[in-house]
Design a protein around this motif. Structure first.
Motif, PDB file in Angstrom:
ATOM      1  N   THR A  14       0.858  -1.306   0.001  1.00  0.00           N
ATOM      2  CA  THR A  14       0.008   0.092   0.159  1.00  0.00           C
ATOM      3  C   THR A  14       0.682   1.474  -0.101  1.00  0.00           C
ATOM      4  N   ARG A  15       1.935   1.110   0.651  1.00  0.00           N
ATOM      5  CA  ARG A  15       2.954   2.455   0.663  1.00  0.00           C
ATOM      6  C   ARG A  15       3.385   3.000  -0.860  1.00  0.00           C
ATOM      7  N   PHE A  16       3.120   1.940  -1.742  1.00  0.00           N
ATOM      8  CA  PHE A  16       3.636   2.280  -3.000  1.00  0.00           C
ATOM      9  C   PHE A  16       2.348   2.356  -4.177  1.00  0.00           C
ATOM     10  N   GLY A 107      -0.581 -10.738   8.941  1.00  0.00           N
ATOM     11  CA  GLY A 107       0.672 -10.057   9.392  1.00  0.00           C
ATOM     12  C   GLY A 107       1.792 -10.866   8.892  1.00  0.00           C
ATOM     13  N   LEU A 108       2.993 -10.358   9.077  1.00  0.00           N
ATOM     14  CA  LEU A 108       4.194 -10.884   8.966  1.00  0.00           C
ATOM     15  C   LEU A 108       4.607 -12.175   9.896  1.00  0.00           C
ATOM     16  N   GLY A 109       4.118 -12.317  11.024  1.00  0.00           N
ATOM     17  CA  GLY A 109       4.176 -13.507  11.798  1.00  0.00           C
ATOM     18  C   GLY A 109       3.573 -14.579  10.986  1.00  0.00           C
ATOM     19  N   SER A 127      13.842 -13.243   4.950  1.00  0.00           N
ATOM     20  CA  SER A 127      14.281 -12.308   4.278  1.00  0.00           C
ATOM     21  C   SER A 127      13.119 -11.339   3.762  1.00  0.00           C
ATOM     22  N   LEU A 128      13.387 -10.138   4.010  1.00  0.00           N
ATOM     23  CA  LEU A 128      12.417  -9.309   3.534  1.00  0.00           C
ATOM     24  C   LEU A 128      12.921  -8.480   2.464  1.00  0.00           C
ATOM     25  N   ALA A 129      12.318  -8.525   1.177  1.00  0.00           N
ATOM     26  CA  ALA A 129      12.844  -8.116  -0.130  1.00  0.00           C
ATOM     27  C   ALA A 129      12.790  -6.792  -0.255  1.00  0.00           C
ATOM     28  N   ASP A 130      12.012  -5.936   0.518  1.00  0.00           N
ATOM     29  CA  ASP A 130      11.990  -4.512   0.472  1.00  0.00           C
ATOM     30  C   ASP A 130      13.219  -3.589   1.143  1.00  0.00           C
ATOM     31  N   GLU A 131      14.144  -4.750   1.933  1.00  0.00           N
ATOM     32  CA  GLU A 131      15.327  -4.184   2.354  1.00  0.00           C
ATOM     33  C   GLU A 131      16.347  -4.667   1.506  1.00  0.00           C
ATOM     34  N   LEU A 132      17.041  -3.683   0.661  1.00  0.00           N
ATOM     35  CA  LEU A 132      17.883  -4.012  -0.316  1.00  0.00           C
ATOM     36  C   LEU A 132      19.590  -4.002   0.270  1.00  0.00           C
ATOM     37  N   ARG A 167       8.912   3.198  12.215  1.00  0.00           N
ATOM     38  CA  ARG A 167       8.779   2.481  11.030  1.00  0.00           C
ATOM     39  C   ARG A 167       9.418   1.258  11.172  1.00  0.00           C
ATOM     40  N   TYR A 168       9.964   1.033  12.077  1.00  0.00           N
ATOM     41  CA  TYR A 168      10.655  -0.373  12.342  1.00  0.00           C
ATOM     42  C   TYR A 168      10.454  -1.051  13.517  1.00  0.00           C
ATOM     43  N   GLY A 169      10.839  -2.137  13.646  1.00  0.00           N
ATOM     44  CA  GLY A 169      10.966  -3.054  14.889  1.00  0.00           C
ATOM     45  C   GLY A 169      12.347  -2.766  15.570  1.00  0.00           C
ATOM     46  N   ILE A 170      12.279  -2.330  16.914  1.00  0.00           N
ATOM     47  CA  ILE A 170      13.497  -1.366  17.472  1.00  0.00           C
ATOM     48  C   ILE A 170      13.757  -2.366  18.430  1.00  0.00           C
ATOM     49  N   VAL A 186      10.245  -4.101  20.252  1.00  0.00           N
ATOM     50  CA  VAL A 186       9.034  -3.357  20.030  1.00  0.00           C
ATOM     51  C   VAL A 186       8.925  -2.967  18.634  1.00  0.00           C
ATOM     52  N   GLU A 187       7.470  -3.330  18.038  1.00  0.00           N
ATOM     53  CA  GLU A 187       7.278  -2.998  16.885  1.00  0.00           C
ATOM     54  C   GLU A 187       6.839  -1.628  16.688  1.00  0.00           C
ATOM     55  N   LYS A 188       7.422  -0.733  15.959  1.00  0.00           N
ATOM     56  CA  LYS A 188       7.012   0.452  15.201  1.00  0.00           C
ATOM     57  C   LYS A 188       6.715   1.711  16.404  1.00  0.00           C
ATOM     58  N   PRO A 189       7.928   1.581  17.444  1.00  0.00           N
ATOM     59  CA  PRO A 189       7.365   2.722  18.636  1.00  0.00           C
ATOM     60  C   PRO A 189       7.518   4.106  18.397  1.00  0.00           C
ATOM     61  N   ALA A 199      17.381  -0.743  14.842  1.00  0.00           N
ATOM     62  CA  ALA A 199      16.414  -1.220  14.090  1.00  0.00           C
ATOM     63  C   ALA A 199      16.553  -2.769  13.298  1.00  0.00           C
ATOM     64  N   MET A 200      15.604  -3.440  13.323  1.00  0.00           N
ATOM     65  CA  MET A 200      15.665  -4.945  12.536  1.00  0.00           C
ATOM     66  C   MET A 200      15.466  -4.413  11.355  1.00  0.00           C
ATOM     67  N   ILE A 201      16.324  -5.013  10.454  1.00  0.00           N
ATOM     68  CA  ILE A 201      16.302  -4.581   9.161  1.00  0.00           C
ATOM     69  C   ILE A 201      16.094  -5.880   7.904  1.00  0.00           C
ATOM     70  N   GLY A 202      15.243  -6.575   8.549  1.00  0.00           N
ATOM     71  CA  GLY A 202      14.697  -7.581   7.428  1.00  0.00           C
ATOM     72  C   GLY A 202      15.649  -8.684   7.222  1.00  0.00           C
ATOM     73  N   ARG A 203      16.511  -9.042   7.934  1.00  0.00           N
ATOM     74  CA  ARG A 203      17.108 -10.402   7.804  1.00  0.00           C
ATOM     75  C   ARG A 203      17.407 -11.194   8.952  1.00  0.00           C
ATOM     76  N   TYR A 204      16.876 -12.228   9.117  1.00  0.00           N
ATOM     77  CA  TYR A 204      16.928 -12.892  10.466  1.00  0.00           C
ATOM     78  C   TYR A 204      17.442 -14.606   9.950  1.00  0.00           C
ATOM     79  N   ILE A 205      18.036 -15.111  11.364  1.00  0.00           N
ATOM     80  CA  ILE A 205      18.063 -16.319  11.615  1.00  0.00           C
ATOM     81  C   ILE A 205      17.135 -16.764  12.665  1.00  0.00           C
ATOM     82  N   LEU A 227       5.539 -10.578  13.907  1.00  0.00           N
ATOM     83  CA  LEU A 227       6.815 -11.207  14.003  1.00  0.00           C
ATOM     84  C   LEU A 227       7.579 -10.761  15.213  1.00  0.00           C
ATOM     85  N   THR A 228       7.567  -9.343  15.329  1.00  0.00           N
ATOM     86  CA  THR A 228       8.312  -8.699  16.380  1.00  0.00           C
ATOM     87  C   THR A 228       7.897  -9.378  17.973  1.00  0.00           C
ATOM     88  N   ASP A 229       6.477  -9.414  17.897  1.00  0.00           N
ATOM     89  CA  ASP A 229       6.111 -10.096  19.335  1.00  0.00           C
ATOM     90  C   ASP A 229       6.665 -11.540  19.611  1.00  0.00           C
TER      91      ASP A 229
HETATM   92  C1  G1P Z   1       8.722  -5.211   8.973  1.00  0.00           C
HETATM   93  C2  G1P Z   1       9.031  -5.569  10.434  1.00  0.00           C
HETATM   94  C3  G1P Z   1       9.844  -4.630  11.261  1.00  0.00           C
HETATM   95  C4  G1P Z   1      10.971  -4.619  10.472  1.00  0.00           C
HETATM   96  C5  G1P Z   1      10.839  -3.914   8.945  1.00  0.00           C
HETATM   97  C6  G1P Z   1      12.194  -3.816   8.212  1.00  0.00           C
HETATM   98  O1  G1P Z   1       7.827  -4.167   8.934  1.00  0.00           O
HETATM   99  O2  G1P Z   1       7.722  -5.853  11.039  1.00  0.00           O
HETATM  100  O3  G1P Z   1       9.990  -5.103  12.402  1.00  0.00           O
HETATM  101  O4  G1P Z   1      11.875  -3.487  11.114  1.00  0.00           O
HETATM  102  O5  G1P Z   1      10.140  -4.869   8.422  1.00  0.00           O
HETATM  103  O6  G1P Z   1      11.902  -3.219   6.997  1.00  0.00           O
HETATM  104  P1  G1P Z   1       7.226  -3.574   7.587  1.00  0.00           P
HETATM  105  O7  G1P Z   1       8.169  -2.774   6.893  1.00  0.00           O
HETATM  106  O8  G1P Z   1       6.562  -4.720   6.838  1.00  0.00           O
HETATM  107  O9  G1P Z   1       6.184  -2.539   8.048  1.00  0.00           O
END
Ligand code: G1P
Length: 284
Positions: A14-16, A107-109, A127-132, A167-170, A186-189, A199-205, A227-229
């Motif tokens: 939706t952001r796009f 949701g992501l989780g 891996s979240l593809a919108d983080e390059l 904007r992020y999980g912190i 915490v998600e998007k504080p 911030a968590m930037i979309g790469r996790y193991i 996912l953050t919870d």
């Molecule tokens: C997701 C995660 C968030 C993370 C972010 C990275 O948020 O929920 O914890 O920091 O990706 O880009 P979204 O961008 O899907 O809202």
């Protein structure tokens, strides 16, 4: 070595809008390849071989992108367009990909949980593809290194300006040797509630235990299974490490970040870089 990686790719983008009305956001191109391809190549370069792509309605273009198009390949071949032919056929054969549909946007989780039948009882990556990522050592490989050292879950982190923490999980973390051990997140504080600016930037193991936690989890913020919870609960049970990555990251999940990524990768592109730099100078 972690070999399985989940790509949640069912989001509505939706952001796009309106760009993503009929095109998956994962297929938006940065210079000459779609976002999802950068993330897939990063995972492959990090020794991950089995991909589970979690898609949804309107995401068929992703499957087509990584599929063999016999017609296109033969017409490129016949036209003597060798470089393009090589590239198109390489993409179709680069990875073993299973597709699963997330039928509702819960949701992501929940998206990660949809991949469970393919994951078994072993550590896996997300891996979240919108983080390059642009880095000498692939970011997923940097996580693999920490996982090999600790045997635990590990999450890629980056410092962000305080006015962007919403904007992020912190994360909240304690230093443990040269690593960070995560104690909470915490998600998007709001900035005043953020435990840090990491911030968590979309790469996790993740440890497979995360899936059990996700399966029990109730929706929270935005009525979504976050996912953050689940990571916060995992960190109470077993060590979860954070790694501040080496390299550049571009948050292409919003139009400004996406533009910046196009300029940055355009300037260093082997084919277009020099001409692009001159064109930009003229524009400025
Ligand atoms: C997701 C995660 C968030 C993370 C972010 C990275 O948020 O929920 O914890 O920091 O990706 O880009 P979204 O961008 O899907 O809202």
């Amino acid at each position: 070595m972690v070999t399985k990686v989940v790509f949640p790719a069912a989001g509505l983008g939706t952001r796009f809008l309106p760009a993503t009305k009929a095109t998956p956001k994962e297929m938006l191109p940065v210079v000459d390849r779609p976002l999802i391809q950068y993330a897939v190549e990063e995972a492959l370069a990090s020794g991950m071989t089995d991909i589970v792509m979690v898609t949804g309605r309107g995401k068929r273009a992703i499957e087509d992108h990584f599929d063999i198009s016999a017609e296109l390949e033969s017409s490129l071949h016949q036209a003597g367009k060798d470089e393009l032919y090589q590239e198109v056929s390489r993409i179709a054969r680069m990875a073993k990909i299973a597709y699963v549909r997330q039928k509702q946007a819960l949701g992501l989780g929940h998206a990660v949980l949809c991949a469970q039948p393919w994951l078994g009882n072993e550590f896996f990556a997300v891996s979240l593809a919108d983080e390059l990522m642009v880095s000498e050592r692939p970011v997923m490989q940097q996580l693999q290194d920490v996982h090999a050292q600790t045997g635990c879950s590990v999450i890629a982190l980056s410092e962000v300006p305080v006015d962007e923490v919403h904007r992020y999980g912190i994360v909240q973390a304690n230093k443990e040797g040269d690593l960070l051990r995560l104690t909470d997140m915490v998600e998007k504080p709001d900035p005043e509630d953020a435990p840090s600016n990491l911030a968590m930037i979309g790469r996790y193991i993740f440890s497979p235990r995360l899936l059990d936690i996700l399966a029990q989890q109730q929706p929270s913020v935005g009525n979504e299974i976050q996912l953050t919870d689940a990571i916060a609960l995992l960190a109470q049970e077993e060590p979860v490490y954070g790694l501040i990555i080496q390299g550049q990251r571009f948050d292409t999940g919003n139009p400004l970040g996406f533009l910046i990524a196009n300029v940055a990768l355009g300037l260093t592109h082997p084919k277009y870089g020099d001409d692009f730099r001159h064109a930009l100078q003229d524009l400025l």
